[in-house]
Design a protein around this motif. Structure first.
Motif, PDB file in Angstrom:
ATOM      1  N   THR A 475       0.848  -1.199   0.000  1.00 27.67           N
ATOM      2  CA  THR A 475       0.000   0.000   0.000  1.00 27.67           C
ATOM      3  C   THR A 475       0.883   1.248   0.000  1.00 27.67           C
ATOM      4  OG1 THR A 475      -0.150   0.251   2.417  1.00 27.67           O
ATOM      5  CG2 THR A 475      -1.691  -1.270   1.366  1.00 27.67           C
ATOM      6  N   ILE A 476       0.446   2.243  -0.728  1.00 23.58           N
ATOM      7  CA  ILE A 476       1.159   3.519  -0.826  1.00 23.58           C
ATOM      8  C   ILE A 476       0.124   4.634  -0.871  1.00 23.58           C
ATOM      9  CG2 ILE A 476       2.665   4.968  -2.256  1.00 23.58           C
ATOM     10  CD1 ILE A 476       3.906   2.424  -3.363  1.00 23.58           C
ATOM     11  N   GLU A 477       0.364   5.685  -0.121  1.00 27.97           N
ATOM     12  CA  GLU A 477      -0.526   6.844  -0.181  1.00 27.97           C
ATOM     13  C   GLU A 477       0.027   7.825  -1.208  1.00 27.97           C
ATOM     14  OE1 GLU A 477      -1.862   8.400   3.599  1.00 27.97           O
ATOM     15  OE2 GLU A 477      -1.336   6.514   4.574  1.00 27.97           O
ATOM     16  N   LEU A 478      -0.860   8.355  -2.034  1.00 28.71           N
ATOM     17  CA  LEU A 478      -0.451   9.190  -3.164  1.00 28.71           C
ATOM     18  C   LEU A 478      -1.482  10.289  -3.370  1.00 28.71           C
ATOM     19  CD1 LEU A 478       1.680   9.363  -5.494  1.00 28.71           C
ATOM     20  CD2 LEU A 478       0.103   7.997  -6.873  1.00 28.71           C
ATOM     21  N   PRO A 506       6.206  -7.446 -13.377  1.00 30.87           N
ATOM     22  CA  PRO A 506       6.125  -8.919 -13.481  1.00 30.87           C
ATOM     23  C   PRO A 506       5.307  -9.606 -12.392  1.00 30.87           C
ATOM     24  CG  PRO A 506       8.360  -8.147 -13.867  1.00 30.87           C
ATOM     25  CD  PRO A 506       7.574  -6.952 -13.428  1.00 30.87           C
ATOM     26  N   SER A 507       5.452  -9.196 -11.140  1.00 34.09           N
ATOM     27  CA  SER A 507       4.804  -9.946 -10.062  1.00 34.09           C
ATOM     28  C   SER A 507       3.467  -9.360  -9.616  1.00 34.09           C
ATOM     29  CB  SER A 507       5.736 -10.022  -8.851  1.00 34.09           C
ATOM     30  OG  SER A 507       6.019  -8.716  -8.368  1.00 34.09           O
ATOM     31  N   VAL A 508       3.032  -8.239 -10.213  1.00 32.39           N
ATOM     32  CA  VAL A 508       1.781  -7.598  -9.807  1.00 32.39           C
ATOM     33  C   VAL A 508       0.614  -8.251 -10.539  1.00 32.39           C
ATOM     34  CG1 VAL A 508       0.451  -5.456  -9.766  1.00 32.39           C
ATOM     35  CG2 VAL A 508       2.900  -5.412  -9.253  1.00 32.39           C
ATOM     36  N   THR A 509      -0.365  -8.732  -9.779  1.00 29.19           N
ATOM     37  CA  THR A 509      -1.543  -9.362 -10.378  1.00 29.19           C
ATOM     38  C   THR A 509      -2.730  -8.406 -10.476  1.00 29.19           C
ATOM     39  OG1 THR A 509      -2.235 -10.212  -8.214  1.00 29.19           O
ATOM     40  CG2 THR A 509      -0.836 -11.631  -9.558  1.00 29.19           C
ATOM     41  N   ALA A 510      -2.783  -7.388  -9.609  1.00 25.06           N
ATOM     42  CA  ALA A 510      -3.874  -6.409  -9.663  1.00 25.06           C
ATOM     43  C   ALA A 510      -3.442  -5.157  -8.915  1.00 25.06           C
ATOM     44  CB  ALA A 510      -5.158  -6.974  -9.051  1.00 25.06           C
ATOM     45  N   ALA A 511      -3.892  -3.994  -9.412  1.00 28.70           N
ATOM     46  CA  ALA A 511      -3.564  -2.718  -8.768  1.00 28.70           C
ATOM     47  C   ALA A 511      -4.792  -1.818  -8.811  1.00 28.70           C
ATOM     48  CB  ALA A 511      -2.386  -2.040  -9.463  1.00 28.70           C
ATOM     49  N   GLY A 512      -4.998  -1.074  -7.760  1.00 27.32           N
ATOM     50  CA  GLY A 512      -6.123  -0.148  -7.678  1.00 27.32           C
ATOM     51  C   GLY A 512      -5.918   0.792  -6.513  1.00 27.32           C
ATOM     52  N   ALA A 513      -6.985   1.463  -6.090  1.00 26.52           N
ATOM     53  CA  ALA A 513      -6.860   2.432  -5.002  1.00 26.52           C
ATOM     54  C   ALA A 513      -8.212   2.649  -4.353  1.00 26.52           C
ATOM     55  CB  ALA A 513      -6.300   3.753  -5.529  1.00 26.52           C
ATOM     56  N   ASP A 656       6.860 -11.554  -2.287  1.00 23.56           N
ATOM     57  CA  ASP A 656       7.074 -10.514  -1.289  1.00 23.56           C
ATOM     58  C   ASP A 656       6.757  -9.132  -1.866  1.00 23.56           C
ATOM     59  OD1 ASP A 656       7.849  -8.959   0.840  1.00 23.56           O
ATOM     60  OD2 ASP A 656      10.000  -9.183   0.450  1.00 23.56           O
ATOM     61  N   PRO A 657       5.722  -8.451  -1.333  1.00 25.90           N
ATOM     62  CA  PRO A 657       5.351  -7.152  -1.913  1.00 25.90           C
ATOM     63  C   PRO A 657       6.375  -6.051  -1.638  1.00 25.90           C
ATOM     64  CG  PRO A 657       4.038  -7.605   0.043  1.00 25.90           C
ATOM     65  CD  PRO A 657       4.817  -8.838  -0.239  1.00 25.90           C
ATOM     66  N   VAL A 658       7.162  -6.178  -0.573  1.00 22.38           N
ATOM     67  CA  VAL A 658       8.156  -5.150  -0.253  1.00 22.38           C
ATOM     68  C   VAL A 658       9.178  -5.022  -1.381  1.00 22.38           C
ATOM     69  CG1 VAL A 658       9.927  -4.448   1.404  1.00 22.38           C
ATOM     70  CG2 VAL A 658       7.820  -5.525   2.213  1.00 22.38           C
ATOM     71  N   ALA A 659       9.455  -6.139  -2.043  1.00 23.25           N
ATOM     72  CA  ALA A 659      10.421  -6.111  -3.136  1.00 23.25           C
ATOM     73  C   ALA A 659       9.956  -5.238  -4.302  1.00 23.25           C
ATOM     74  CB  ALA A 659      10.686  -7.536  -3.632  1.00 23.25           C
ATOM     75  N   LEU A 660       8.667  -4.901  -4.326  1.00 25.61           N
ATOM     76  CA  LEU A 660       8.122  -4.065  -5.400  1.00 25.61           C
ATOM     77  C   LEU A 660       8.394  -2.584  -5.197  1.00 25.61           C
ATOM     78  CD1 LEU A 660       4.570  -5.615  -5.924  1.00 25.61           C
ATOM     79  CD2 LEU A 660       6.424  -5.594  -7.596  1.00 25.61           C
ATOM     80  N   THR A 661       8.766  -2.181  -3.988  1.00 26.08           N
ATOM     81  CA  THR A 661       8.790  -0.762  -3.629  1.00 26.08           C
ATOM     82  C   THR A 661       9.608   0.074  -4.610  1.00 26.08           C
ATOM     83  OG1 THR A 661       8.552  -1.388  -1.306  1.00 26.08           O
ATOM     84  CG2 THR A 661       9.250   0.867  -1.777  1.00 26.08           C
ATOM     85  N   ASP A 662      10.845  -0.329  -4.882  1.00 27.78           N
ATOM     86  CA  ASP A 662      11.703   0.464  -5.771  1.00 27.78           C
ATOM     87  C   ASP A 662      11.121   0.554  -7.176  1.00 27.78           C
ATOM     88  OD1 ASP A 662      13.479   0.920  -3.735  1.00 27.78           O
ATOM     89  OD2 ASP A 662      14.786  -0.767  -4.244  1.00 27.78           O
ATOM     90  N   ALA A 663      10.566  -0.560  -7.660  1.00 32.89           N
ATOM     91  CA  ALA A 663       9.988  -0.545  -9.009  1.00 32.89           C
ATOM     92  C   ALA A 663       8.780   0.377  -9.072  1.00 32.89           C
ATOM     93  CB  ALA A 663       9.603  -1.966  -9.424  1.00 32.89           C
ATOM     94  N   VAL A 664       7.961   0.371  -8.018  1.00 32.16           N
ATOM     95  CA  VAL A 664       6.785   1.243  -7.984  1.00 32.16           C
ATOM     96  C   VAL A 664       7.214   2.706  -7.947  1.00 32.16           C
ATOM     97  CG1 VAL A 664       4.784   1.923  -6.604  1.00 32.16           C
ATOM     98  CG2 VAL A 664       5.315  -0.498  -6.931  1.00 32.16           C
TER      99      VAL A 664
END
Length: 823
Positions: A475-478, A506-513, A656-664
């Protein structure tokens, strides 16, 4: 003075000589005194230490509640602020504030900072001044003035490197310039627990003025504001509340359309310290009682050890008495030894307390409010001194008096037979020792049952289905702010591009807010009206939670679709307005009906110009506020029809979702490098944080219960072993007269189990009383939970059996000839 020094030197030599006893005693005292010091330090920092504001005892915070609408704590409108300010005569000062999160851009990396807009009266109400510059002026409460800002000390240091020349400069917040006019001192803080703003951060980093036009006095919408006040000297909270009740009664009569009769509008006045501490007060008192019990158990063990040593030291005391030492002199010497032991244990206890508080700090501020105020100060040290003195008296007075009453002639002639069996566990002697062991077992049972109830409650709460899957979700606030996002179309285009970019990873299956992320202290609700629904008398509207969603939010959170459909790409402005409701709302508003196609509109029944919204889907109900409370009815609106700049982005990952942080972060920088990311965490972390206070209570009480269990086992084993040693002659006689080793073991174990059963029985009776005081801390289990009340005594009885069996087995192997010859 010389006599005291002699007593101290002698006591030191005696304790050094008895190293094993001294080490055991110091360890027991260090744990007992240290635990008490640590918990008292928390109680002192939270409950006894005043808030860091002038006249803190007169500060109060106000809450707007409507019990009939299921609203227990709501914020205020600007009109309500002026209603109170102009009509209530019990306040010396009143201030209004509203929280927010702004993008700080310009020099350096873009940053999301916590802001709070305040009336000019707030800082003077709190008795605060700036370290540099000035406070807000009354003129800044009205529109048309140059936008200004006051920086917190931390923001000034972190962002501007302590540069005093920042005064007079412009900083850019959400794309707009603000002139810095002041820097708050290092000692000032305005955390969320003091000012619980609706949309604010955990800490106010920048203060902004709150200009209100004249029309604000008539604006009864947007109940988003906090009100804080200072009572006049001599005015009690009860008196102020009575006058406030008169004001709300007038408002209900004057504005029945806004404050319907079924709502029961009330403005509550809460002392600010009570607001900050909240439900932690009850928990801390419970823990204070628990650590007191641990100290009592430690003292009971030491008293038993001292009684055992007293037998060994009888001859020494008889010689002292024979050469002229009075009974008072002997008691004084023994108490000096105990005092020295207690104060040495106290010194070690302070070190233990520092370690314990370090563990509390590691658990984080979610566990304990005002955590920065918690420390071992002079008050805690004075408390430690007091419990050292009390401990020395508790564990030393009875043994000292017993030794001082010995028969000198009998002891010196060697005719005393302490091992004759008269004092054995199966005889009439040693009642004091047996009573002490029973007492510590009873206290141990009470602590274990309390810890067991909290453990079962925590497990029940942890297993609650939140209505979504928190695992593998980032989760990220934006917030889309600035010149590029003044237009709603630009905002929607930016979010649409973000979803495409994130779901291409690659590892994200769904994104929304979503606007209000569950279990994150985010709330939004408002009135709705349901088409063709006949309201009961007095009802003007229904209150429901509302959340705007975007992208594939429901899929990312794995909130199940019960009926109908989710939002689609063509649910945009200009098309029919649509909504998704949760299944609880569907059951409440359309019982035994198909909710698909039903219509509602935002606002009360008299707001006929509000457009109708069609229900197109039903999703599962989620735990929005906490796992131990049920949310009110809720519905979702598509962000594409109700454009919102601030969103909580969620992504479901296959690993692991934390590994996504830099890519996001990289994807968002490519969209706009001036957009700061903030409050980056996994949904599992938010889920765990929602359990932090319950986890803290369970862990601390569980640790104390484990310590008490260990001390109780030592107490049972020590007493049985001692009595077996003292009764070795009787054991030898019984074996010589034909008793079998099995009979001896049964006799000794029966004596130990008798103590255990008495202690367990008394402990259960005490636990039944104490557990009733814990009801507010329990979830899903009763205060007299059968599983806990059966398993704890069974556990203790089993351990008591083992502690009794070991010395019993050793006694059964005594050689009668050797035992009788020694005697």
């Amino acid at each position: 003075m010389n006599a005291l020094l002699k007593d101290l030197r002698h006591a030191f030599r005696v304790l050094i000589a008895a190293r094993v006893f001294t080490m055991a005693a110091l360890l027991s005292l260090a744990i007992g005194i240290g635990a008490n010091t640590a918990i008292f330090s928390i109680v002192d920092g939270l409950l006894l230490h005043p808030l860091p504001y002038a006249d803190a005892e007169r500060l109060v915070i106000l809450w707007n509640s409507s019990p009939g609408l299921n609203i227990t704590e709501d914020w205020f409108s600007t009109a309500q602020y002026f209603d109170i300010k102009n009509s209530h005569h019990g306040f010396e000062q009143l201030a209004i504030a509203i929280g927010g999160n702004y993008n700080l851009t310009g020099a350096g990396e873009p940053e999301r900072v916590g802001t709070i807009r305040v009336s000019s009266s707030l800082l003077s109400l709190l008795g605060q001044r700036t370290a540099l510059g000035r406070v807000f002026l009354p003129d800044e409460d009205t529109p048309g003035r140059t936008p200004t800002a006051i920086l917190s000390y931390g923001t000034w240091a972190r962002r501007f490197g302590y540069d005093p020349r920042v005064l007079g400069r412009k900083i850019i917040l959400n794309g707009l310039p603000y002139e810095v006019v002041g820097i708050m001192p290092r000692s000032f803080s305005l955390p969320r627990e003091v000012m619980p703003t609706l949309d604010g951060a955990e800490e106010a980093e920048i203060l902004l003025p709150l200009p209100m036009p004249a029309i604000a006095a008539q604006n009864r919408d947007h109940e988003d504001y906090n009100i804080i006040g200072k009572l006049k000297p001599g005015i009690s909270v009860q008196e102020a509340q009575a006058e406030m009740d008169t004001i709300t009664a007038h408002l209900r009569h004057e504005y029945p359309e806004v404050y319907p009769p079924n709502g029961g509008l009330t403005f509550r006045i809460v002392p600010l310290l009570e607001q900050v501490v909240g439900d932690v007060r009850h928990t801390l008192y419970l823990l204070l009682g628990a650590v007191g019990s641990v100290l009592l158990i430690a003292c009971v063990n030491l008293a038993n050890l001292q009684l055992s040593r007293a037998v060994v030291r009888q001859k020494e005391m008889a010689v002292r008495s024979a050469v002229g030492a009075s009974r008072l002199r002997i008691v004084r010497q023994l108490l000096t030894e105990n005092m020295l032991l207690a104060f040495a244990g106290g010194v070690l206890g302070i070190a233990f307390a520092f370690l314990a508080l370090r563990c509390v700090w590691l658990l984080g501020p979610q566990s304990v409010p005002r955590l920065s105020n918690v420390g071992i100060g002079l008050t805690a040290l004075a408390f430690t001194f007091l419990i050292c003195v009390l401990s020395a008296i508790l564990f030393g007075l009875a043994p000292a008096l017993r030794v001082s009453r010995i028969d000198v002639q009998t002891v010196l002639q060697g005719t005393s037979r302490t091992s004759s069996g008269v004092s054995a566990i199966w005889g009439r002697g040693n009642n004091l020792r047996r009573s002490l062991v029973i007492a510590e077992i009873a206290l141990c049972v009470m602590l274990l049952i309390g810890a067991g109830l909290l453990l079962r409650s925590f497990i029940r709460l942890r297993d609650v289905n939140p209505g979504f899957n928190p695992q593998n979700v980032l989760t990220i606030e934006l917030t889309m702010t600035g010149e590029r996002y003044k237009d709603k179309i630009a905002v929607l285009a930016a979010y649409r591009e973000l979803w495409m970019r994130l779901e291409s990873l690659p590892s994200v299956t769904a994104a929304g807010a979503v606007t209000s992320l569950p279990l994150s202290q985010m709330f939004a609700w408002g009135p709705i009206t349901v088409e063709r629904r006949v309201p009961p008398p007095g009802e003007k509207f229904i209150n429901a939670d509302v959340r705007m969603v975007s992208g594939h939010y429901f899929q990312a959170m794995e909130i199940p679709l019960r009926k109908g459909r989710l939002f689609q790409d063509d649910d945009v402005a200009g098309k029919p307005l649509v909504a998704i409701v949760d299944d609880y709302m569907a059951r409440q508003l359309w019982p035994n009906q198909d909710p698909i196609g039903k219509r509602l509109h935002i606002g009360g029944i008299n707001e006929t110009d509000s457009p109708w919204i069609a229900v197109v889907g039903v999703v599962g109900r989620i735990k929005q506020y906490s796992l131990d409370s049920d949310s009110r009815i809720a519905y979702y609106l598509p962000q594409t029809q109700y454009v919102t700049r601030a969103m909580n982005v969620v992504m479901r990952a296959g690993k692991d979702p934390v590994a996504l942080t830099d890519a996001v972060k990289q994807q968002i920088r490519e969209i706009n490098p001036d957009l700061p990311l903030y409050n980056v965490s996994t949904m599992q972390e938010r889920f765990d944080n929602s359990l932090a206070r319950r986890r803290f209570t369970m862990l601390v009480l569980g640790a104390f219960a484990a310590i008490s269990l260990g001390l109780a086992v030592i107490g049972i084993y020590g007493l049985i072993a001692y009595l077996v040693g003292q009764g070795s002659r009787e054991v030898g006689i019984r074996l010589a007269l034909g008793s079998t080793p099995a009979n001896i073991k049964a006799l000794i174990v029966r004596g130990g189990m008798t103590l255990a059963f008495w202690g367990v029985g008394i402990g259960i009776a005490g636990a039944l009383t104490v557990s009733r005081l814990m009801r507010s801390l329990l979830f899903g289990v009763g205060s007299n939970d059968l599983v806990t009340f059966v398993s704890v005594p069974s556990l203790l009885a089993s351990i008591a059996f083992i502690a009794s069996y070991i010395p019993a087995r050793r006694a059964s192997r005594i050689d009668p000839s050797i035992s009788l010859r020694c005697e």
